[in-house]
Design an enzyme around this catalytic site. Structure first.
Site, PDB file in Angstrom:
ATOM      1  CE  LYS A 299      16.768 138.618 -33.898  1.00  0.00           C
ATOM      2  NZ  LYS A 299      16.666 138.189 -32.487  1.00  0.00           N
ATOM      3  CB  SER A 300      13.632 143.675 -30.300  1.00  0.00           C
ATOM      4  OG  SER A 300      14.844 143.117 -30.031  1.00  0.00           O
TER       5      SER A 300
ATOM      6  NE  ARG B  20      10.408 143.691 -26.507  1.00  0.00           N
ATOM      7  CZ  ARG B  20      11.481 142.883 -26.612  1.00  0.00           C
ATOM      8  NH1 ARG B  20      11.909 142.546 -27.791  1.00  0.00           N
ATOM      9  NH2 ARG B  20      12.308 142.576 -25.765  1.00  0.00           N
TER      10      ARG B  20
ATOM     11  N   GLY C 238      15.243 132.808 -29.118  1.00  0.00           N
ATOM     12  CA  GLY C 238      15.700 133.134 -27.519  1.00  0.00           C
ATOM     13  C   GLY C 238      14.451 134.014 -27.019  1.00  0.00           C
TER      14      GLY C 238
ATOM     15  CD  GLN D 245      15.913 137.195 -25.256  1.00  0.00           C
ATOM     16  OE1 GLN D 245      16.670 135.990 -24.707  1.00  0.00           O
ATOM     17  NE2 GLN D 245      16.258 137.072 -26.605  1.00  0.00           N
TER      18      GLN D 245
ATOM     19  CG  ASP E 162      21.806 140.964 -30.254  1.00  0.00           C
ATOM     20  OD1 ASP E 162      22.213 140.408 -29.388  1.00  0.00           O
ATOM     21  OD2 ASP E 162      20.723 141.434 -30.470  1.00  0.00           O
TER      22      ASP E 162
ATOM     23  NE  ARG F 176      25.669 135.404 -31.785  1.00  0.00           N
ATOM     24  CZ  ARG F 176      24.561 136.310 -31.676  1.00  0.00           C
ATOM     25  NH1 ARG F 176      24.367 137.212 -30.813  1.00  0.00           N
ATOM     26  NH2 ARG F 176      23.414 135.749 -32.631  1.00  0.00           N
TER      27      ARG F 176
ATOM     28  NE  ARG G 151      22.039 139.470 -33.582  1.00  0.00           N
ATOM     29  CZ  ARG G 151      20.940 139.910 -34.342  1.00  0.00           C
ATOM     30  NH1 ARG G 151      21.149 140.587 -35.445  1.00  0.00           N
ATOM     31  NH2 ARG G 151      19.782 140.178 -33.753  1.00  0.00           N
TER      32      ARG G 151
HETATM   33  C1  S3P Z   1      16.529 140.777 -27.125  1.00  0.00           C
HETATM   34  C2  S3P Z   1      17.265 140.702 -26.180  1.00  0.00           C
HETATM   35  C3  S3P Z   1      18.762 140.494 -25.975  1.00  0.00           C
HETATM   36  C4  S3P Z   1      19.389 140.276 -27.413  1.00  0.00           C
HETATM   37  C5  S3P Z   1      18.455 139.484 -28.420  1.00  0.00           C
HETATM   38  C6  S3P Z   1      16.857 140.123 -28.505  1.00  0.00           C
HETATM   39  C7  S3P Z   1      14.981 141.238 -27.013  1.00  0.00           C
HETATM   40  O1  S3P Z   1      18.942 139.514 -25.331  1.00  0.00           O
HETATM   41  O2  S3P Z   1      20.635 139.599 -27.569  1.00  0.00           O
HETATM   42  O3  S3P Z   1      18.831 139.421 -29.572  1.00  0.00           O
HETATM   43  O4  S3P Z   1      14.258 141.136 -28.048  1.00  0.00           O
HETATM   44  O5  S3P Z   1      14.469 141.319 -25.925  1.00  0.00           O
HETATM   45  P1  S3P Z   1      19.132 139.488 -23.678  1.00  0.00           P
HETATM   46  O6  S3P Z   1      17.854 140.086 -23.255  1.00  0.00           O
HETATM   47  O7  S3P Z   1      19.120 138.146 -23.299  1.00  0.00           O
HETATM   48  O8  S3P Z   1      20.371 140.171 -23.634  1.00  0.00           O
END
Ligand code: S3P
Length: 428
Positions: A26-27, A31, A98, A169, A315, A346, A388
């Protein structure tokens, strides 16, 4: 978000055997779209995660004039360069994501236009001050600390910033703003969080350098589009790593999973608990490590999890808590207060749902304590709309006496739309 089904029965598969390839990370998928949009040239993404969060990112960039074609898990982004985004004619909608919300704050605060961002009810409860405050030190003008956010494009300047929380993030939002800021932006991380942004930006030719916990980024006029092969998401593989470990007579092969060291904390923890995980076929693809894994049934024992491993498995903590329930002895999770500001709280959600089936679990300020190895019974579980949580509770229900139900199976669409197909396909 998917449809809410009230009380869907969670079927038990008994034992698991087979081979799966979990959907893309996902990350990295987020990006690849974001950086592809501001690169010069065309970005071909393969293995893209077709989940609701990444679709939200695609929609936001289409709203800013970027042409994006999707076919299965292949996505093509026609980049328009660092100054090619156009003002959207409506509020950007980031749904449950987020990552989309926070990264867009960083990318958009230095653009020559105004833009507003909002998301679903969960996003509107999540703190955005952690990005808007440091961005305002860089010259950003963002109204509100919760969505909807109103961003007035401004001239930015580099800053030196000590991050109070370990968050990829927040780090990424500052890096993206730093690409548009005069001078240098220097970020000191508290603990190392996932570094997909740094790796992808370096490959695209940005002026970015990492030294331990420090990241330096300078104004960048051009990014060169790169093709991105997205590996399977270790955060999705996590459910099957725990499933294969706790079910008897089981062996699950998980192909092509991302092994970026900033993400592999779950492997370290499960191995410390006594899991049988074999890692094979290790390789590097587009700067990211990947491998296959074979997970076999094992007898787990409790462990202590805290300190700088937390960002490397943040996560995965709900499903690690499931492993702890079936481990002999006590597992202590600490330094994980960040869990309170995820898609739902969570810590509270895990403790409340686990208690429903007789699990001996205590909530603490920054984690939980689980006394494992005792029998548990089924329950009517709530997922709190959190993907999750839904998947973790499905794994938990497998070894419970009696039936269990889940109130929202559709929320898995956020990160793993085919979760239940893969899961039930392992029954033999
Ligand atoms: C993510 C960073 C994490 C993670 C989220 C995805 C990202 O959050 O929990 O599911 O893609 O940068 P944080 O950076 O707020 O810890």
């Amino acid at each position: 978000m998917g449809t809410i089904n009230t009380k869907t029965k969670i079927n038990k598969i008994g034992r698991a055997k087979g081979c799966i390839a979990v959907p893309g990370d996902k990350s990295i998928s987020h990006r690849a779209v974001m950086l592809g949009a501001i690169a010069d040239g065309t970005t071909h993404i393969s293995g893209f995660l077709n989940g609701a969060d990444c679709t939200a990112t695609i929609n936001c960039f289409r709203d800013m004039g970027i042409e994006i074609e999707c076919s299965g898990d292949s996505v093509t982004v026609h980049g328009k360069g660092m100054h090619g985004l156009k003002a959207p004619d409506k509020m950007l909608y980031t749904a449950n994501s987020g990552t989309t919300t926070r990264l867009l704050c960083g990318l958009l605060c230095g653009q020559p236009f105004d833009v507003s961002i909002t998301g679903d009810a969960s996003i509107c409860r999540r703190p955005m001050g952690r990005v808007t405050k440091p961005l305002s030190q860089m010259g950003a003008d963002i109204e509100n600390e919760y969505c909807p956010l109103h961003i007035h494009g401004s001239a930015l300047h580099g800053i030196e910033y000590d991050m109070p929380v370990a968050s990829a993030q927040v780090k990424t939002a500052l890096i993206l703003a730093g690409l548009y800021a005069d001078g240098e932006t220097l970020i000191h991380e508290k603990e190392k969080s996932r570094d997909h942004t740094e790796l992808m930006l370096s490959a695209m030719g940005a002026d970015i350098h990492t030294d331990g916990l420090d990241i330096r980024v300078k104004k960048t006029e051009r990014l060169n589009a790169q093709n991105v092969k997205v590996p399977g998401d270790i955060s999705s593989a996590a459910f099957f790593m725990v499933l294969g470990s706790i079910l008897p007579d089981s062996e699950i092969t998980i192909l092509n999973t991302g092994m970026n060291p900033t993400r592999t904390g779950i492997i370290d923890v499960l191995l410390a608990m006594g899991a049988d995980i074999e890692i094979t076929n290790e390789r590097v693809s587009a700067g990211e490590k990947t491998a296959d894994m074979i997970v076999r049934s094992s007898s787990l024992k409790g462990t202590e999890i805290g300190g700088d491993i937390i960002p490397r498995l943040i996560d995965e903590l709900p499903v690690i808590a499931v492993a702890a329930v079936f481990a002999e002895g006590t597992t202590v999770i600490r330094d994980a207060a960040e869990l309170k500001v995820k898609e739902t709280n969570r810590i509270r959600a895990v403790v409340d749902e686990f208690k429903k089936c007789g699990i001996d679990i205590e909530e603490t300020d920054d984690g939980m304590i689980i006394h494992g190895g005792k029998s548990i019974h089924g329950a009517d579980f709530a997922a709190y709309g959190d993907h999750r949580m839904a998947m973790s509770l499905t794994i938990l229900a497998q070894l419970a006496e009696g039936d269990s139900t889940l109130d929202d199976v559709g929320c898995v669409d956020v990160s793993y739309p085919t979760f239940f197909d893969d899961f039930y396909g392992l029954k033999y």
